[in-house]
Design an enzyme around this catalytic site. Structure first.
Site, PDB file in Angstrom:
ATOM      1  N   TYR A  16     -17.014  14.919  20.535  1.00  8.93           N
ATOM      2  CA  TYR A  16     -17.109  16.331  19.751  1.00  8.93           C
ATOM      3  C   TYR A  16     -16.512  17.199  20.434  1.00  8.93           C
ATOM      4  CZ  TYR A  16     -18.482  20.829  19.092  1.00  8.93           C
ATOM      5  OH  TYR A  16     -18.795  22.124  19.978  1.00  8.93           O
ATOM      6  N   CYS A  47       0.708  -0.902   0.105  1.00 12.95           N
ATOM      7  CA  CYS A  47      -0.133   0.348   0.071  1.00 12.95           C
ATOM      8  C   CYS A  47       0.621   1.065   0.011  1.00 12.95           C
ATOM      9  CB  CYS A  47      -1.297   0.193   1.647  1.00 12.95           C
ATOM     10  SG  CYS A  47      -1.810  -1.862   1.253  1.00 12.95           S
ATOM     11  N   ASN A  60      -3.669 -10.013   6.086  1.00 12.97           N
ATOM     12  CA  ASN A  60      -2.623 -10.808   7.619  1.00 12.97           C
ATOM     13  C   ASN A  60      -3.620 -10.219   9.020  1.00 12.97           C
ATOM     14  OD1 ASN A  60      -0.169  -8.902   8.262  1.00 12.97           O
ATOM     15  ND2 ASN A  60      -1.508  -7.157   6.461  1.00 12.97           N
TER      16      ASN A  60
END
Length: 454
Positions: free
Chosen positions: A432, A48, A311
């Site tokens: 938040y 990747c 994996n």
């Protein structure tokens, strides 16, 4: 056979070496001999990371390698042989025919066998596809070859064929290297794992970044110069001059070796395995991009080539090989990518996949911001959800947006994993603060919007 039981692992990357390492943790060198065969020169590397190596975000190939063969031998007692090809599996004689570089073929006996042969890149049988200057980016060696070509040849223009994750990431790498970039895609929009409306957002962003996007244009061949090198990509509509071509047309399971041995292959073309990663052959296991998996939402067999799956599957297989007990729980196809700041993520089913699986569903999409609108750095993002009409169960999610948008997909993947309804998602207690999200996170608002529409 040897006095010690012997495990042979075919494939030295994510699935294969995860299995080998986990089996070694459970069974010492005295109890289990492990021989790992890898056709290339590298083991346990991050495929990747290849686009980031080409773009020089990652400075050197060594940074992508988790463990090299010497480390496996010294620290784990695993005999890793690189540049060694497994040519045949004989289930009756319990042998693998192998051939090292410049060597004669020989037979290696096994008691247990781990098949982790990965995926094979799609390379159409079209003129010029094997010309110098045309590259795939499947292995670390491929990535090094592309980077070396860019460093030495200094190409000014690149054509990337295919608008999926690899295509987008390679386009970004070439933009970072200062090149003019064409992205050629046969579908109506890039990122066909998204619904077309979300793919359109990706296309618009690519165009704003300076990438020249050509859609609905199947490639018909590569035009070559007098020296044989690629000089243009030819489509059904046009010809695009280039100095380098990268193919990002996807992959298929690398199951040919298993198929030839008589091991059962599933409808996707991947090796058929059960939840413990056992194949149809006694004492033979398989994991990674070469196998098919159960999709937790559609309950269908799928082949999805992702390192996360490889994996996990390798660890499950290694646990069972080592005498423990583990099961692989299936996949959602959760994936995330980035191109020049734009974050693209998805999990579960898109509309096309949901229709094919026989669901009746509703959708909702929302444009929001990644942070509180008044907080500096707030950026736009679009989130789309799908839910089944009858059960109101979440079926899938897609996100396209800027910084801090994409990793919200993990919240939705967790909801999918646990078969939550859209009302459940809308009621979740999410964190938040103004630097991180609006007080009503886009995940909550979109779920509420979808619930109210059903």
């Amino acid at each position: 056979m040897n006095a010690r039981p012997r495990l042979i692992v075919i494939g030295g990357d994510a699935a294969g070496m995860s299995a080998a390492s986990q089996a070694r943790r459970l069974r010492g060198v005295e109890d289990l001999e492990i021989l790992a065969l890898e056709r290339g020169p590298h083991t346990s590397y991050s495929a990747c990371g290849i686009p980031y190596l080409v773009g020089k975000t990652v400075p050197s190939p060594e940074e992508l390698i988790s463990r090299d063969p010497a480390t496996f031998r010294r620290d784990h007692g695993i005999d890793v042989r690189t540049s060694t090809e497994a040519e045949e599996i004989d289930l009756d004689r319990r042998t693998v025919t192998v051939r090292g570089a410049g060597e004669k073929a020989r037979e290696e006996p096994f008691d247990q066998l781990m098949v982790a042969t990965g995926a094979v890149p799609v390379r159409p049988d079209l003129p010029g596809m094997d010309a110098p200057g045309v590259f795939g980016v499947q292995t670390l060696s491929d990535g090094i070859a592309v980077r070396d070509f860019v460093d030495t040849e200094r190409p000014g223009t690149a054509v990337v064929v295919g608008g999926g994750y690899i295509g987008l990431e390679m386009a970004e790498a070439f933009v970072q290297r200062g090149m003019r970039v064409h992205l050629v895609e046969a579908a109506p929009e890039p990122m066909t794992t998204l619904d077309p409306g979300m793919g359109r957002l990706v296309r618009d962003a690519l165009v704003k970044m300076g990438v020249e996007v050509h859609l609905d244009e199947p490639v018909t061949g590569i035009e070559t110069a007098s020296d044989g090198r690629a000089r243009a990509v030819v489509t059904e509509r046009a010809s695009y001059r280039t100095d380098i071509v990268v193919l990002g047309l996807g992959v298929r399971p690398g199951s040919d070796l298993a198929r030839a041995a008589g091991i059962e292959i599933g409808p996707t073309g991947g090796v058929a395995v059960d939840a413990r990663m056992r194949t149809s052959a006694e004492g033979v296991w398989a994991a990674g991009d070469c196998v098919q998996s159960l999709h937790r939402v559609s309950q269908e067999s799928v082949s999805i080539a992702l390192g996360t799956h490889a994996n996990k599957q390798g660890r499950v297989a290694g646990t069972n090989i080592g005498g423990g007990y583990a099961r692989f729980g299936g996949v959602l196809g959760t994936a995330i990518s980035k191109v020049c700041g734009l974050e693209v993520a998805r999990t579960g089913l898109n509309e096309r996949e949901a229709e094919r699986a026989g669901f009746e569903f509703e959708t909702a999409a929302l444009e929001s911001t990644t942070r509180a609108g008044y907080y500096p750095g707030a950026a736009t993002m679009t989130l789309k959800l799908l839910a089944e009409r009858r059960s109101r169960r979440l079926l899938g999610a897609q996100i396209v947006g800027w910084e801090n948008a994409g990793k919200r997909i993990d919240v939705l993947a967790a909801a999918l994993w646990n078969s939550m309804s859209v009302e459940d998602v809308a009621a979740m207690d999410l964190g938040y603060a103004p630097p991180f999200s609006p007080v009503w996170d886009p995940v909550l608002i979109t779920a509420r919007k979808l619930a109210e529409s059903m």
